[in-house]
Design an enzyme around this catalytic site. Structure first.
Site, PDB file in Angstrom:
ATOM      1  N   GLY A 104      14.504  16.531  -3.354  1.00 18.30           N
ATOM      2  CA  GLY A 104      13.634  15.848  -2.445  1.00 18.30           C
ATOM      3  C   GLY A 104      13.884  14.314  -2.336  1.00 18.30           C
ATOM      4  O   GLY A 104      15.150  13.844  -1.557  1.00 18.30           O
ATOM      5  N   THR A 158      14.303  10.299  -0.410  1.00 20.17           N
ATOM      6  CA  THR A 158      14.115   9.933   0.833  1.00 20.17           C
ATOM      7  C   THR A 158      15.243  10.867   1.583  1.00 20.17           C
ATOM      8  O   THR A 158      14.754  11.187   2.481  1.00 20.17           O
ATOM      9  CB  THR A 158      14.686   8.711   0.707  1.00 20.17           C
ATOM     10  N   ALA A 159      16.215  11.262   0.871  1.00 23.89           N
ATOM     11  CA  ALA A 159      17.386  11.804   1.416  1.00 23.89           C
ATOM     12  C   ALA A 159      16.872  13.326   1.993  1.00 23.89           C
ATOM     13  O   ALA A 159      16.978  14.039   3.129  1.00 23.89           O
ATOM     14  CB  ALA A 159      18.527  11.975   0.783  1.00 23.89           C
ATOM     15  N   GLU A 213      14.407   0.350  -0.457  1.00 24.37           N
ATOM     16  CA  GLU A 213      13.146   0.377   0.338  1.00 24.37           C
ATOM     17  C   GLU A 213      13.450  -0.557   1.640  1.00 24.37           C
ATOM     18  O   GLU A 213      12.452  -0.766   2.254  1.00 24.37           O
ATOM     19  CB  GLU A 213      12.020  -0.437  -0.466  1.00 24.37           C
ATOM     20  N   ALA A 214      14.464  -0.812   1.764  1.00 24.68           N
ATOM     21  CA  ALA A 214      14.800  -1.524   3.078  1.00 24.68           C
ATOM     22  C   ALA A 214      15.669  -1.020   3.694  1.00 24.68           C
ATOM     23  O   ALA A 214      16.654  -0.211   3.499  1.00 24.68           O
ATOM     24  CB  ALA A 214      15.455  -3.247   2.810  1.00 24.68           C
ATOM     25  N   LYS A 236      11.092  -6.259   9.231  1.00 19.69           N
ATOM     26  CA  LYS A 236      12.293  -6.815   8.865  1.00 19.69           C
ATOM     27  C   LYS A 236      13.131  -7.426   9.842  1.00 19.69           C
ATOM     28  O   LYS A 236      13.682  -6.504  10.497  1.00 19.69           O
ATOM     29  CB  LYS A 236      13.225  -5.881   7.927  1.00 19.69           C
ATOM     30  N   THR A 241      21.899  -0.418   3.357  1.00 19.36           N
ATOM     31  CA  THR A 241      22.814   0.780   4.421  1.00 19.36           C
ATOM     32  C   THR A 241      22.429   2.191   3.847  1.00 19.36           C
ATOM     33  O   THR A 241      22.764   3.174   4.454  1.00 19.36           O
ATOM     34  CB  THR A 241      24.032   0.555   4.336  1.00 19.36           C
ATOM     35  N   ILE A 247      19.824   4.285   3.219  1.00 20.34           N
ATOM     36  CA  ILE A 247      18.965   5.252   4.296  1.00 20.34           C
ATOM     37  C   ILE A 247      19.615   5.436   5.427  1.00 20.34           C
ATOM     38  O   ILE A 247      19.550   6.590   6.132  1.00 20.34           O
ATOM     39  CB  ILE A 247      17.251   4.678   4.577  1.00 20.34           C
ATOM     40  N   GLU A 306      34.782  -2.378  15.997  1.00 18.91           N
ATOM     41  CA  GLU A 306      35.117  -1.276  15.830  1.00 18.91           C
ATOM     42  C   GLU A 306      34.356  -0.053  16.471  1.00 18.91           C
ATOM     43  O   GLU A 306      33.272  -0.295  16.624  1.00 18.91           O
ATOM     44  CB  GLU A 306      35.544  -0.510  14.511  1.00 18.91           C
TER      45      GLU A 306
END
Length: 501
Positions: A14, A16-17, A51-52, A80, A347, A349, A434
């Site tokens: 489970g 976040t991902a 959390e960011a 943010k 980076t 999330i 890029e």
């Protein structure tokens, strides 16, 4: 109908991902014959310190049809506008990496090129004063962008969120289950592989239940239960570029109104994060164990908290890098199971989100087309390498030499693409994006200049433009930004009015 359609997608883990994956697939597969199942155990904790975020998360929420105010309330989130870097260039120095552009381009030449030309001519000035997001951070202001007036100073506002990762996972779980995702509680005790294909065929739980599937998404965190423990995929170690390998995290009480940005403060052997939420402040120290002990890292973190600790320290070990294959057979790794990039530029999330986007583009059926899998792995690796390069820049573009760790950072050999980017900026003030780069021109400009890389020349085409004209345009942009920020509500006022948790 395609007879090879997947019958069942199984998500392992489970957090976040896992729940981001479940929410996206549940939403997009709703009404289809493909079932989505997520297996997790409440007895197994999640890392839960990321959390960011960065602005593309707004697109993810929009895809799911999530109401932003509700999302902010349910996750105790704040807004943010960027990240402040303290003591990275040198002790006592700070700058803000904003989300959004500097100034505005004119005569088909980027604003920053005019600013560099003017600076080299002796008109010394603060580059960061020409970012609306930086000025809003400095004054703790916030508002959403204007969408119907492209010439408005507010049209360029770009933002992300800072939120409680555990509340976000719970929020997405409710969303996913409403879309028909089945959650199974339990620990996995065994993984069965097909003798012919080598693919994962089923998972055995401690309670005796067997869960079969066609396609498995590994969100089991650092251990990589399927991608590594079962399939032995291998791991690419990037510690020669990014030596930090430990972290200690600890929330503390909120002592003031939350600010609209994350703070990253360089410490003796790494850096400390500070993430302000509506109900508390998230903190952590990412460090290199070769130069600092775990106990000393925790002591440093405790000594630099704003308020009283709200939980015990959570100690983490990691190896920066990635699986040698992100997608192996019928298993795709997501989140920490796929690799780890320290959260210096928030980076973690986002890498889940972009992997999900690529999965949707290359979504398989039971035949698992090798060309699709290869394309997914190639594009994912490209993205990881671009993030790696951007993080390495922070450690190597510095005047810090006051501790063994920072002296070690001076010896890090730059990856080729990063070395080329730095040389182009230093020698001619040029930045080239890029394709599909997470970080655009403004981000590279903010960090390279913010950490002391100063261009030696500017675009020769600007030499024909009188300095007086450049000066007038740039000062006008500065005045517009100053006036616009002055009229914005404070960050706390905006939350109170729209989405107080």
């Amino acid at each position: 109908m395609n007879p090879h359609l997947l019958d069942r997608v199984v998500i392992v883990g489970g957090g976040t991902a896992g729940w981001m994956t479940a929410a996206a697939l549940g939403h997009l597969l709703e009404g289809s014959p493909t079932r989505v199942t997520l297996i997790e155990s409440e007895a197994i904790g999640t890392v839960g310190v990321g959390e960011a975020t960065i602005p593309p998360i707004i697109a993810f929420n929009t895809m799911l049809g999530i109401d932003e105010d509700e999302f902010v309330r349910e996750t105790n989130a704040t807004f943010k506008l960027g990240i402040e870097f303290v003591d990275w260039k040198e002790l006592g120095h700070s700058y803000i990496h904003p989300f959004g552009d500097f100034g505005r381009d004119f005569d088909s030449i980027p604003f920053y090129q005019y600013w560099i030309h003017r600076n080299l001519a002796g008109e010394k000035d603060d580059l960061f004063a020409y970012s609306l997001m930086v000025e809003a951070c400095r004054r703790e202001k916030f508002r959403r962008p204007v969408t119907d007036r492209p010439q408005s100073a507010y049209a360029g506002i770009n933002y992300a969120f800072q939120f409680d990762a555990s509340l976000y996972a719970a929020f997405l779980r409710r969303f996913a289950e409403d879309k028909g995702v089945e959650r199974i509680e339990g620990k996995i005790s065994d993984v069965s592989l097909d003798g012919e294909s080598g693919h994962v065929s089923s998972l055995e739980l401690e309670n005796g239940k067997s869960v079969e599937g066609d396609f498995f998404i590994d969100c089991s965190g650092f251990r990589g239960l399927l991608i590594e423990q079962s399939l032995k995929t291998g791991y690419e170690d990037w510690r020669k570029w990014l030596p930090c390998d430990r972290a200690v995290a600890m929330p503390c009480e909120k002592i003031a109104d939350p600010i609209p940005y994350t703070r990253a403060t360089a410490r003796e052997a790494g850096w400390q994060w500070r993430i302000p939420l509506q109900h508390r402040t998230g903190n952590g120290y990412v460090y290199c164990s070769e130069f600092l002990s775990d106990d000393d890292a925790e002591a440093t973190l405790r000594a630099n908290l704003d308020g009283e600790p709200m939980a015990d320290a959570n100690r983490l070990r990691f190896t920066t890098g990635h699986r040698k294959e992100f997608w192996n057979g019928n298993v795709l790794a997501m989140g920490l199971a796929a690799g780890f990039m320290e959260p210096l530029e928030s980076t973690s999330i986002h890498l889940v989100q972009t992997s999900l986007a690529r999965l949707l583009t290359h979504f398989p059926d039971k035949r698992f087309n090798e060309a699709d899998i290869e394309a997914f792995n190639r594009r994912t690796l490209f993205e990881y390498e671009r993030v790696r390069d951007f993080l390495v820049l922070h450690y190597t573009a510095t005047n810090r030499d006051d501790t063994p760790f920072w002296r070690h950072c001076h010896s890090i050999e730059l990856p080729f693409d990063l070395e080329r980017r730095v040389a182009q900026f230093r020698e001619g003030g040029r930045i080239f994006e890029e394709s599909n780069d997470i970080f655009g021109t403004a981000s590279w400009l903010a960090v390279m200049y913010g950490q002391g890389i100063e261009p030696q020349s500017s675009n020769p085409l600007i030499s024909k433009v009188p300095i007086a004209k450049i000066d007038s345009v740039i000062r006008g942009i500065g005045a517009t930004i100053d006036n616009a920020v002055s009229e914005m509500p404070t960050h706390s006022e905006f939350i109170e009015s729209h989405c107080k948790g």
